[in-house]
Design an enzyme around this catalytic site. Sequence first.
Site, PDB file in Angstrom:
ATOM      1  NE  ARG A   1     -10.632 -10.620  -0.967  1.00 53.54           N
ATOM      2  CZ  ARG A   1     -10.926  -9.656  -1.790  1.00 53.54           C
ATOM      3  NH1 ARG A   1     -11.411 -10.197  -2.934  1.00 53.54           N
ATOM      4  NH2 ARG A   1     -11.176  -8.528  -1.555  1.00 53.54           N
TER       5      ARG A   1
ATOM      6  CE  LYS B   1      -3.553  -1.907   3.019  1.00 57.47           C
ATOM      7  NZ  LYS B   1      -4.901  -1.944   2.205  1.00 57.47           N
TER       8      LYS B   1
END
Length: 463
Positions: free
Chosen positions: A314, A240
């Site tokens: 996830r 990021k």
Amino acid sequence: MSDSLIEACDQPTPIHVVDPDGLGALFETLSESEAAWARASRFDAGAGMVALLPTALGTLGKVLFGVGGNGAARNPLMAGSLPGLLPQGDYDFVGALPDPLHAAIGWALGNYRFSRYRAASGPVPRLLLPKGVAPHRARTIARAVALVRDLVNTPANDLGPAELAEAIRAAALRHGAAVEEVVGDRLLAAGFPMVHAVGRAASPARAPRLVDLTWGEADHPKVTLVGKGVVFDTGGLDIKPSSGMLLMKKDMGGAANALGLAEMIMAMNLPVRLRLIVPAVENAISGDAFRPGDILRSRAGLSVEIGNTDAEGRLVLADALALAAEETPDLLIDLATLTGAARVALGPEVPPFFTRDDALAAALSGHAERVGDPLWRLPLWRPYAAMLDSKMADINNAGSGGMAGSITAALFLARFVPEAIPWIHADIYAWNPSSRPARPEGGEAQAIRALFSLIEARYGRPA
């Protein structure tokens, strides 16, 4: 969190609850100077309006609190604005509250302060619990929300996987629950390969783990909670930017909220067999980090191609959901700060939720509105599952095309939950970007008051 809800006091300052229709009658009970002051303050009893009426000595004599008209969109936690407006002291509501329980909860949450790193500002205003409000219930819900906020607000240097696990153990100790923990390389032998892959790049002191709490009678309905416990998310090798990491201490907000919901269930002694599963990891970067293009085996046996290492939540949830599904719970709920797409779609205040069960969705939406814990259903739109296709594996962890990100993430998780199991997935933000009544800026509990209300209604209270 200090207890600002009290059951007895001497001479509390009255807070007169009034709607526009009752304003004239209220003014007739006020002295001439009090009524003049209220009019000068332009108090019209609109929702959330407050007027402070002084005595002849200049001290606070009365408080007027407007709740709006019958057609007003009432926030059950609206009373949470009052503690920030009132001086230290004891207060008592006078008049009919639209929702006494949530007025008390809102008051307590409006007094919340995160004080781990700097001293609190001093005593807070206290509220005499309204008649008919069960003290244990109001305090339990308020303390559970405060627990969530404290965990989310704590920075990652003081809240790693081990500390998150310790918070779960502390809750288990309070309520007589059992806890099992699988740490580090033992995750591989225990069948949690994706939890291990995401967390293995962190230092040994911050080793990945899976925490499994159980509580309640074995023959009660099985309610299983799964919370995403990514204590910090760099994005992994798909790193990021700096701006994207600033709030990543809150990426364990799903786990914090699942723990807060578990705290409510245990403290209120609901007749369920509760299970809480938290995969706790740090998505760090090192020579051992998992890579884009890697193919991982999951606990469920599905192979997963890594399209993006920043779609790590996830992955750990998939192994945890597969574990939860093995005992076919009566209700399975997962909470996760999963996608930025959810914020783009609905903003920070309204988390989306997903379920295959229309009746369950309608029930949850009703509870969310009633308790002022907003949620909005998004569809598990099956055609979008094609965005997760992989030429090398059973499924890709990142949707192609850059659209419908919250839906494709939910569809990914759905592959690990059998259709026969009633399941809710909530894609929460777990953060208030600015302060609102009862919701100060910072870490936040989202969806859990609505989910608690649903679970209580579905399975009943103890005799």
